[in-house]
Scaffold this motif. Structure first.
Motif, PDB file in Angstrom:
ATOM      1  N   LEU A 120       0.861  -1.181   0.000  1.00 44.38           N
ATOM      2  CA  LEU A 120       0.000   0.000   0.000  1.00 44.38           C
ATOM      3  C   LEU A 120       0.899   1.233   0.000  1.00 44.38           C
ATOM      4  O   LEU A 120       1.778   1.358   0.861  1.00 44.38           O
ATOM      5  CB  LEU A 120      -0.901   0.000   1.235  1.00 44.38           C
ATOM      6  CG  LEU A 120      -1.747   1.254   1.501  1.00 44.38           C
ATOM      7  CD1 LEU A 120      -2.763   1.461   0.386  1.00 44.38           C
ATOM      8  CD2 LEU A 120      -2.439   1.155   2.862  1.00 44.38           C
ATOM      9  N   PRO A 126      -4.255  -2.797  -9.620  1.00 51.09           N
ATOM     10  CA  PRO A 126      -4.151  -2.392  -8.206  1.00 51.09           C
ATOM     11  C   PRO A 126      -4.248  -3.570  -7.253  1.00 51.09           C
ATOM     12  O   PRO A 126      -4.361  -3.390  -6.053  1.00 51.09           O
ATOM     13  CB  PRO A 126      -5.373  -1.492  -8.047  1.00 51.09           C
ATOM     14  CG  PRO A 126      -6.413  -2.165  -8.915  1.00 51.09           C
ATOM     15  CD  PRO A 126      -5.657  -2.767 -10.083  1.00 51.09           C
ATOM     16  N   SER A 186      -1.399  -0.809  -4.263  1.00 48.96           N
ATOM     17  CA  SER A 186      -2.452   0.206  -4.315  1.00 48.96           C
ATOM     18  C   SER A 186      -1.871   1.564  -3.965  1.00 48.96           C
ATOM     19  O   SER A 186      -1.060   1.691  -3.042  1.00 48.96           O
ATOM     20  CB  SER A 186      -3.569  -0.132  -3.318  1.00 48.96           C
ATOM     21  OG  SER A 186      -4.079  -1.423  -3.554  1.00 48.96           O
ATOM     22  N   GLU A 200      -7.361   0.875   5.527  1.00 43.32           N
ATOM     23  CA  GLU A 200      -6.772   0.428   4.266  1.00 43.32           C
ATOM     24  C   GLU A 200      -5.831  -0.762   4.466  1.00 43.32           C
ATOM     25  O   GLU A 200      -5.792  -1.688   3.652  1.00 43.32           O
ATOM     26  CB  GLU A 200      -6.020   1.586   3.613  1.00 43.32           C
ATOM     27  CG  GLU A 200      -6.911   2.731   3.151  1.00 43.32           C
ATOM     28  CD  GLU A 200      -7.838   2.318   2.024  1.00 43.32           C
ATOM     29  OE1 GLU A 200      -7.503   1.387   1.276  1.00 43.32           O
ATOM     30  OE2 GLU A 200      -8.929   2.917   1.893  1.00 43.32           O
ATOM     31  N   ARG A 211      -7.004  -4.175   2.625  1.00 44.19           N
ATOM     32  CA  ARG A 211      -6.168  -4.656   1.512  1.00 44.19           C
ATOM     33  C   ARG A 211      -5.188  -5.739   1.943  1.00 44.19           C
ATOM     34  O   ARG A 211      -4.397  -6.220   1.130  1.00 44.19           O
ATOM     35  CB  ARG A 211      -5.411  -3.471   0.907  1.00 44.19           C
ATOM     36  CG  ARG A 211      -6.331  -2.384   0.358  1.00 44.19           C
ATOM     37  CD  ARG A 211      -5.540  -1.182  -0.138  1.00 44.19           C
ATOM     38  NE  ARG A 211      -6.404  -0.058  -0.459  1.00 44.19           N
ATOM     39  CZ  ARG A 211      -6.989   0.132  -1.643  1.00 44.19           C
ATOM     40  NH1 ARG A 211      -6.795  -0.746  -2.610  1.00 44.19           N
ATOM     41  NH2 ARG A 211      -7.761   1.185  -1.848  1.00 44.19           N
TER      42      ARG A 211
END
Length: 494
Positions: free
Chosen positions: A60, A88, A92, A115, A119
């Motif tokens: 990320l 992605p 990301s 996040e 993710r």
């Protein structure tokens, strides 16, 4: 099992950096990547992400006040490590600026927590930490923000990298809390600059201290661990050897007591044009499948070397075709001293080299931005070569074509080598003669006589016997016998 062995690592994927970090970044920690604008922080952060994704991880990348994602990806598209197929799903890119502007540091923490969990990120980069620090009302609030990030990193097993530009504090508050601090620099040395990497902190882990030069290339960052740190201990046990390797010149072998002692270093000193490279080519002429040879030089291109060898009656071209000899030519320019040394050691390792001709040491000296480290650098380098069983012949050019003394360009060099051979010109009876003498062979007898040598087409370099019937040979201007002798010397450089 030691603490260092027990710590799980996240490899950076950056050539040389994982060596400096003893395998990579400690997993689940928070690490600061710090440096001035343009130092390479964003490139390094992305390089870590793409390597992590290639190994199956989830990354990320969060930006605050930095370039737009579109421009970042445009620039990353020129890098070999960039792989758009990872976007992605595995990598990301999101912006945290809105959360920071709307709800301050607590809003940013909430966004990052959501996040990372959503993710399943195992690596996170926060680019622009200085923007978060500017929003903090006090050092205490900013420390609480770092503490919250530590909690999330530990909870989800996510390794976090914070990219920032130092603001000039003696000890920024976050430095006391994070697990690692990597500093990137770009320092001017006269008319040139050189990028350098420092590990200022790596909690619970050993690392190679000091400045390590690096470059930013199409492959991303390429870091070259400083030789004195990387090889402070040789990579294999050293052993004393008694075998001899021929120099390729029979008369010189006799002067040395049977040739060059195996796995030792011999220095070849002399002025420009005296025949140092010719002698080195003779030495490489003894290379074979069982004694692979390497020419590592700065001044002659491979085609010119092949031509020169042929003029001496040596089939260098055939030796290269058989794989007995490799030529690595380093065009002179703004080379990195440590990059040259790693290139040399990699070539030695790749072919199990036993005969090394390094022509000449001046190329390393000219590449150095820190002349004061040359003696330490060379001592560690040759110790590693000895431990690998390499017999090394290197050249150093002396300053004066003709004169009474030979000055070593680096203080202490003569004590680091087992053997020294001096070549010099002397004027005698209106002609220039070439003389050779063995100055030193550690632990062995040798012939110290001054001998004339000649270089002829098709027959190469050969000794022509002792130079008799003249005096003042070491002054550079030989006279018939009679009268006082001037002094001469071999001295160390400044």
């Amino acid at each position: 099992m030691s603490e260092q062995q027990a710590i799980e690592r996240v490899p950076s994927g950056v050539p040389g950096l994982d060596t400096i970090l003893s395998g990579g970044f400690p997993k689940g920690g928070i690490h600061i990547l710090q440096g001035p604008p343009g130092a390479g922080k964003t490139t390094l952060g992305n390089q870590i992400c793409y390597h992590h994704a290639a190994a199956g991880g989830q990354a990320l990348y969060v930006t605050l006040l930095s370039e737009t994602h579109a421009r970042m990806l445009l620039h990353l598209g020129t890098m070999d490590f960039f792989d758009a197929s990872r976007l992605p799903e595995q990598i990301s890119y999101i912006s945290g600026l809105g959360a920071l502007d709307g709800d301050g540091l607590s809003g940013l923490v909430t966004l990052l927590r959501r996040e990372i969990a959503g993710r399943k990120a195992t690596v996170m980069v926060l680019d622009g930490l200085v923007a978060a620090e500017d929003r903090a009302a006090s050092d205490t609030e900013f420390k609480k923000f770092i503490q919250e990030l530590q909690t999330q990193a530990a909870l989800y097993g996510c390794t976090v990298f914070l990219l920032t530009t130092a603001k000039g504090q003696a000890i920024p508050p976050e430095h006391t809390m994070v697990d690692g601090i990597i500093e990137l620099t770009d320092v001017r040395f006269g008319s040139r600059t050189e990028r350098g990497l420092f590990v200022n902190k790596l909690r619970g882990s050993d690392y190679l201290a000091g400045r390590h030069p690096f470059r930013i290339t199409a492959e991303g960052l390429m870091v070259y661990p400083r030789i004195e740190a990387a090889f402070r201990e040789v990579t294999r046990p050293d052993e004393a050897r008694s075998g001899r390797l021929s120099t390729g010149v029979g008369g010189l072998d006799a002067m040395l007591g049977g040739g060059m002692i195996e796995a030792t270093v011999t220095g070849l000193l002399g002025p420009s044009g005296i025949g140092k490279t010719s002698l080195g080519l003779h030495f490489l002429g003894g290379s074979s499948a069982t004694e692979p040879g390497l020419f590592f030089g700065f001044y002659e291109t491979p085609p010119r070397l092949v031509q020169q060898a042929a003029s001496l009656g040596l089939d260098l071209e055939g030796a290269i075709a058989r794989g007995d000899v490799e030529i690595l030519w380093q065009p002179q320019g703004e080379e990195l001293q440590d990059a040259l040394a790693h290139r040399l050691l990699d070539a030695v390792q790749r072919r199990s080299v036993r005969r090394l001709f390094l022509d000449g040491l001046g190329g390393f000296i000219e590449a150095s931005v820190e002349p004061g480290r040359m003696s330490r650098f060379f001592a560690v380098l040759v110790n590693e070569l000895r431990a690998r069983g390499v017999t090394t012949l290197y050249t150093m050019e002396t300053r004066d074509l003709i004169g009474p003394g030979i000055q070593m360009p680096i203080t202490g060099m003569s004590s680091m080598v087992e053997s020294l051979i001096a070549m010099r010109y002397v004027e005698h009876q209106r002609r220039t003669c070439r003389l050779l003498s063995v100055v030193k062979v550690r632990g062995s007898g040798f012939d110290p006589a001054l001998r004339e040598f000649i270089i002829t087409g098709g027959h190469g370099l050969r000794l022509a016997g002792s130079f008799e019937g003249a005096k003042d040979l070491l002054s550079g201007f030989a006279r018939e016998r009679g009268g006082p002798d001037p002094s001469s010397s071999i001295s160390e450089g400044p």
